[in-house]
Design a protein around this motif. Sequence first.
Motif, mmCIF file in Angstrom:
data_model
loop_
_atom_site.group_PDB
_atom_site.id
_atom_site.type_symbol
_atom_site.label_atom_id
_atom_site.label_comp_id
_atom_site.label_asym_id
_atom_site.label_seq_id
_atom_site.Cartn_x
_atom_site.Cartn_y
_atom_site.Cartn_z
ATOM 1 N N MET C 1 0.917 -1.305 -0.059
ATOM 2 C CA MET C 1 -0.161 -0.095 -0.187
ATOM 3 C C MET C 1 0.964 1.333 0.109
ATOM 4 O O MET C 1 1.912 1.175 0.875
ATOM 5 N N PRO C 2 0.839 2.272 -0.893
ATOM 6 C CA PRO C 2 -0.294 2.258 -1.848
ATOM 7 C C PRO C 2 -0.082 1.360 -2.894
ATOM 8 O O PRO C 2 1.002 1.196 -3.240
ATOM 9 N N THR C 3 -1.244 0.919 -3.548
ATOM 10 C CA THR C 3 -1.185 0.070 -5.003
ATOM 11 C C THR C 3 -1.757 1.027 -6.180
ATOM 12 O O THR C 3 -2.862 1.667 -5.758
ATOM 13 N N ILE C 4 -1.071 1.300 -7.041
ATOM 14 C CA ILE C 4 -1.651 2.048 -8.052
ATOM 15 C C ILE C 4 -1.638 1.020 -9.473
ATOM 16 O O ILE C 4 -0.666 0.380 -9.994
ATOM 17 N N GLN C 5 -2.570 1.101 -10.308
ATOM 18 C CA GLN C 5 -2.897 0.448 -11.527
ATOM 19 C C GLN C 5 -3.101 1.373 -12.582
ATOM 20 O O GLN C 5 -4.095 2.212 -12.292
ATOM 21 N N ILE C 6 -2.466 1.192 -13.631
ATOM 22 C CA ILE C 6 -2.446 2.244 -14.812
ATOM 23 C C ILE C 6 -2.728 1.402 -15.983
ATOM 24 O O ILE C 6 -2.275 0.432 -16.456
ATOM 25 N N SER C 7 -4.278 1.725 -16.386
ATOM 26 C CA SER C 7 -4.625 1.266 -17.956
ATOM 27 C C SER C 7 -4.271 2.179 -18.782
ATOM 28 O O SER C 7 -4.548 3.235 -18.750
ATOM 29 N N ILE C 8 -3.629 1.654 -19.793
ATOM 30 C CA ILE C 8 -2.941 2.504 -20.694
ATOM 31 C C ILE C 8 -2.842 1.468 -22.210
ATOM 32 O O ILE C 8 -2.892 0.318 -22.021
ATOM 33 N N LEU C 9 -2.908 2.359 -23.359
ATOM 34 C CA LEU C 9 -2.894 1.619 -24.616
ATOM 35 C C LEU C 9 -1.593 0.854 -24.706
ATOM 36 O O LEU C 9 -0.590 1.509 -24.131
ATOM 37 N N GLU C 10 -1.470 -0.313 -25.261
ATOM 38 C CA GLU C 10 -0.208 -1.286 -25.386
ATOM 39 C C GLU C 10 0.539 -0.273 -26.326
ATOM 40 O O GLU C 10 0.207 0.625 -27.245
ATOM 41 N N GLY C 11 2.038 -0.669 -26.520
ATOM 42 C CA GLY C 11 2.761 0.319 -27.153
ATOM 43 C C GLY C 11 3.985 1.118 -26.648
ATOM 44 O O GLY C 11 4.627 1.864 -27.250
ATOM 45 N N ARG C 12 3.924 1.253 -25.413
ATOM 46 C CA ARG C 12 4.808 2.047 -24.492
ATOM 47 C C ARG C 12 6.145 1.267 -24.587
ATOM 48 O O ARG C 12 6.127 0.086 -24.727
ATOM 49 N N THR C 13 7.287 2.165 -24.682
ATOM 50 C CA THR C 13 8.550 1.310 -24.552
ATOM 51 C C THR C 13 9.046 1.126 -23.230
ATOM 52 O O THR C 13 8.386 1.402 -22.252
#
Lengths: 61, 61, 61, 61, 61, 61
Positions: C1-13
């Motif tokens: 804790m804290p826990t962070i979830q990031i939803s993001i389009l695929e394709g980041r380097t």
Amino acid sequence: MPTIQISILEGRTLEQKRQLVKGITEVVVNTCNAKPEKVTIYINEIKKENSAKAGILRSDR
Amino acid sequence: MPTIQISILEGRTLEQKRQLVKGITEVVVNTCNAKPEKVTIYINEIKKENSAKAGILRSDR
Amino acid sequence: MPTIQISILEGRTLEQKRQLVKGITEVVVNTCNAKPEKVTIYINEIKKENSAKAGILRSDR
Amino acid sequence: MPTIQISILEGRTLEQKRQLVKGITEVVVNTCNAKPEKVTIYINEIKKENSAKAGILRSDR
Amino acid sequence: MPTIQISILEGRTLEQKRQLVKGITEVVVNTCNAKPEKVTIYINEIKKENSAKAGILRSDR
Amino acid sequence: MPTIQISILEGRTLEQKRQLVKGITEVVVNTCNAKPEKVTIYINEIKKENSAKAGILRSDR
């Protein structure tokens, strides 16, 4: 399965929630061949001070 | 998109939340080429009795 | 804790992900008095055909 | 890591939560070779009017 | 309901997953008076480059 | 906001996903007075070996 989670600002009425889950379940059943009794929905009500867009809390807009 | 969810113990002040979402949005914009107005953040405040580590509720520590 | 979830389009380097988690962790540490080693981040990469806005899949835009 | 999130109807006692997180942590440690102190659990308590099955809110059943 | 989501590094065997969901379901049934057939579990496998602790990707450690 | 996440077994066609997000967006707009362009949907496709009911992986049924 399927499981649907809806994050939405708090303040919807019970009747709105009722129509929301009824409608979403129909869509999932009709488009994905799921049985109605398999469709689970969670409504996650968010306070304005716990949501932000463009770096600004909704309670500050 | 991007959507960020932060699970954190309850008890942060409004000012802490304000700085938190401002800072995170800047990081996402700068590192991922996202437009600020596309960055949505949800803060998920957790009670101590609803969080555990090593099998022990935080309210029991 | 804290826990962070990031939803993001695929394709980041890999380098973008590296800077993303470094920056977000610093923000959380500085604004919420969290210890760095307590900050967990998950990146949830989303395919364009699994994300929609305004009722239209991103792969159809 | 691992991080476990449990969505469950509200109304569990503190003792039930205590046993729940203790038991789940043991299972994760024993089956996945995780160290206990790496296992984080969040309990997400849901109101009956925020959960639905087969298109009907649990508060309406 | 209950719905459990487990975020864990990829690489568990099928047998580990089998024991994991069996054990967790037993714990939920025994501690929360849930019927087994109501317990749904999702395993969310995470790549090392999509998870970070203390600001560093697990693939960089 | 609103943000909707749908966890569903993998294997839906592109056309099914297209109809799914179109229908759900309409329901959310009509029942919650949300603007269409504010409705974000993520489809989370799950492998059979990463989902369980009643303690048994779907790949084992």
